[in-house]
Design an enzyme around this catalytic site. Sequence first.
Site, PDB file in Angstrom:
ATOM      1  N   HIS A   1       0.812  -1.224   0.000  1.00  0.00           N
ATOM      2  CA  HIS A   1       0.000   0.000   0.000  1.00  0.00           C
ATOM      3  C   HIS A   1       0.846   1.276   0.000  1.00  0.00           C
ATOM      4  CE1 HIS A   1      -3.068  -2.871   0.717  1.00  0.00           C
ATOM      5  NE2 HIS A   1      -2.990  -2.911   2.034  1.00  0.00           N
TER       6      HIS A   1
ATOM      7  N   LYS B   1      -0.344  -0.034  13.718  1.00  0.00           N
ATOM      8  CA  LYS B   1      -1.609  -0.438  14.338  1.00  0.00           C
ATOM      9  C   LYS B   1      -1.674   0.208  15.714  1.00  0.00           C
ATOM     10  CE  LYS B   1      -2.656  -4.359  11.622  1.00  0.00           C
ATOM     11  NZ  LYS B   1      -3.695  -3.959  10.690  1.00  0.00           N
TER      12      LYS B   1
HETATM   13  C1  BG6 Z   1      -4.792  -4.719   4.671  1.00  0.00           C
HETATM   14  C2  BG6 Z   1      -3.911  -5.178   5.807  1.00  0.00           C
HETATM   15  O1  BG6 Z   1      -4.142  -4.904   3.444  1.00  0.00           O
HETATM   16  O2  BG6 Z   1      -5.098  -3.328   4.834  1.00  0.00           O
HETATM   17  C3  BG6 Z   1      -4.599  -4.931   7.136  1.00  0.00           C
HETATM   18  O3  BG6 Z   1      -3.636  -6.567   5.665  1.00  0.00           O
HETATM   19  C4  BG6 Z   1      -5.015  -3.485   7.251  1.00  0.00           C
HETATM   20  O4  BG6 Z   1      -3.733  -5.268   8.215  1.00  0.00           O
HETATM   21  C5  BG6 Z   1      -5.809  -3.035   6.016  1.00  0.00           C
HETATM   22  O5  BG6 Z   1      -5.816  -3.357   8.416  1.00  0.00           O
HETATM   23  C6  BG6 Z   1      -6.068  -1.549   6.048  1.00  0.00           C
HETATM   24  O6  BG6 Z   1      -6.948  -1.198   5.014  1.00  0.00           O
HETATM   25  P1  BG6 Z   1      -7.909   0.067   5.143  1.00  0.00           P
HETATM   26  O7  BG6 Z   1      -8.520   0.215   3.808  1.00  0.00           O
HETATM   27  O8  BG6 Z   1      -8.903  -0.296   6.228  1.00  0.00           O
HETATM   28  O9  BG6 Z   1      -7.048   1.209   5.562  1.00  0.00           O
END
Ligand code: BG6
Length: 492
Positions: free
Chosen positions: A241, A341
Site C-alpha cells: 500500500h 496499528k
Molecule cells: C490490509 C492489511 O491490506 O489493509 C490490514 O492486511 C489493514 O492489516 C488493512 O488493516 C487496512 O486497510 P484500510 O482500507 O482499512 O485502511
Amino acid sequence: MDTRTTPTPAFDMVLFGGAGDLVMRKLLPSLYQAHAAGLLNQQGRILALGRKELSRDDYLAFVEKNSRQHVKAHFDAAAWDSFCARIEYLKVDASQPRDFPALADKLKGDDDRVVVCYLATAPNLFAGICENLAAVGLNSGNVRVVLEKPLGTDLDSSNEINDDVARFFKEEQLYRIDHYLGKESVQNLMAIRFANALFEPLWRREWIHDVQITISEDLGVGSRGDFYDGTGALRDMVQNHLLQLLCIVAMEPPANMEADAVRDEKLKVLKALRPFSEQDVAAKTVRGQYKAGAVGGQPVVGYLSEQGIPADSQTETFVALKAEIDNWRWAGVPFFLRTGKRMQERLAEIVINFRDVPHQLFNGPMSGSHTANRLVIRLQPEESIRLYFLAKEPGDTMRLQPAYLDLDFYKAFKVRRADAYERLLLDVIRGKLALFMRRDELIEAWRWVEPIMDSWSRSSNLPPKQYTAGTWGPAASSALLSRDGIGWHEEC
Ligand code: BG6
C-alpha cells in the site's frame, strides 16, 4: 463511455474462499453496492465456492448473518433480495482436482462471457487452483484471476507464486489487487497532478521539500494474530500500500491512462528507489511494537498480550522510514512513510510540503511557517484535499496566519461513491488493469524492502521500539524527521 452508469458486460464471479472473511466483509457488500447502483449486468452471476456441503439456502443464510451487516450505505431490502438472487453456492475443495469439472460444468456456455476467479484464499493454494482451473479449460482468454495479497513473504516466495500462476495464465489475465489503488482519492491524486496546470510545474525537487505518507490504524491485530505475527507491518502495509501511494505521488506523467502506460511509470519509480544499506536501515528506519495503552478512551492490551502472539515476539506493528528516489525529479527530496496499528486515530494521508519562500518579507511568528505551503490529500477517514498557505490576519496588522483551501469530496460531488473493492471489482469485470499491480512492480517492491527485513532479522538483539497504544508511535519516529528539521504533519 461513462462507466459510472454503464453496466458491466455479462460475467460469472467465482469466489474461492466463498465463506471466508474477505468475501463476507468486503467482496459481497461491494458487489451488492454495485448491484444496487445498477452497475452489474443483469446476466451477472456470483458463484461462491467452499469446502463445506451447503445448500444454496444455507449459504444465503450464512451471507445474511455474516455479510449484510457490512453493507455500509444505501441498504435497501428489495435490492438486497434481488442481489441474493444472483448468488449460487458450489462445494469445491480448491485443492482437489476432482472438484473442478463440476465448476467447469456450471460455467460452460457462452465463451465470450467474462469469468472472474477471485482467489480469496491463502496464497499457498493459488498455484493449485490455477492448475486445476487450467485442467478443466478454465484458463482461456475470457477468464481473469484476481490474486489477493500477501503475494509471498519475500522476493523468492513471491516469484514462486507468480511463476506457478504464469504457467497457466497470461499476465494480462492476472489482477493483483492492492485495495489502496481503488480508493477514490488515490485516483484523484492522479487527476490533480495531471489534469491541472497548477501543480505539475511545482511537483519536483526545486519546489517540494519533503513528502509524508501515513496510514495509521486505531485497531490492533484483532483475531488475525497468527497471520500478522508472521508478517509484520513492513510486509503487510509498506511493501504494497505505502509503496503504491509513493509511486502515484512520484511517477512521471504517463503517455495515456492505459494500464501499461501507468504501470511503466510506477515501475520506474520503484526502480529508482535508493536501496538500503545496513547502515541506512539503522539510521533511516524505525520499527515499533505497541504496548498497552488506551485508544478512544478505552484501555487496550499490548501486542504481546493479543490472541495468538508469542510472548517474545519481535514482530513490528509500526514502521516509519525515510525513502529516497534517485532520479532528476526527486533527488534530495525525502519521502517519509509511516504506518502502524493501535495508533491515535485511523488516518491515511499524503502530505506534500513545499519549500519555504526564498526571502521572508514578513516578520513574526508565522513567517516561514511549516504549516503553510502544504498540500494534504486525505484518503480516510474522509476524503479531502487541503491546500495550506499563509494569509494576512484581518485588521490593521501584517500578521500572518495559516489558512487553507478545502475540497471536501462529499460536499463537492453529491454522487454516490464506490468503495475501493467495488471500484476494483468493476474494473476486473470490465477488463481494466491500470489499478492492479503488474508482476515487475511486485518484484521491485520486494527487492526494495528485503534488505530492511534482512537487517531487522539479523539484529534480534535490537527489539522493536515500544510505543503506547493510542499514540503516534515511538519517539524515534519524530526524531527521524527532526533530523531534516521537520515534523510529521500532526506535530506542526
Ligand atoms: C490490509 C492489511 O491490506 O489493509 C490490514 O492486511 C489493514 O492489516 C488493512 O488493516 C487496512 O486497510 P484500510 O482500507 O482499512 O485502511
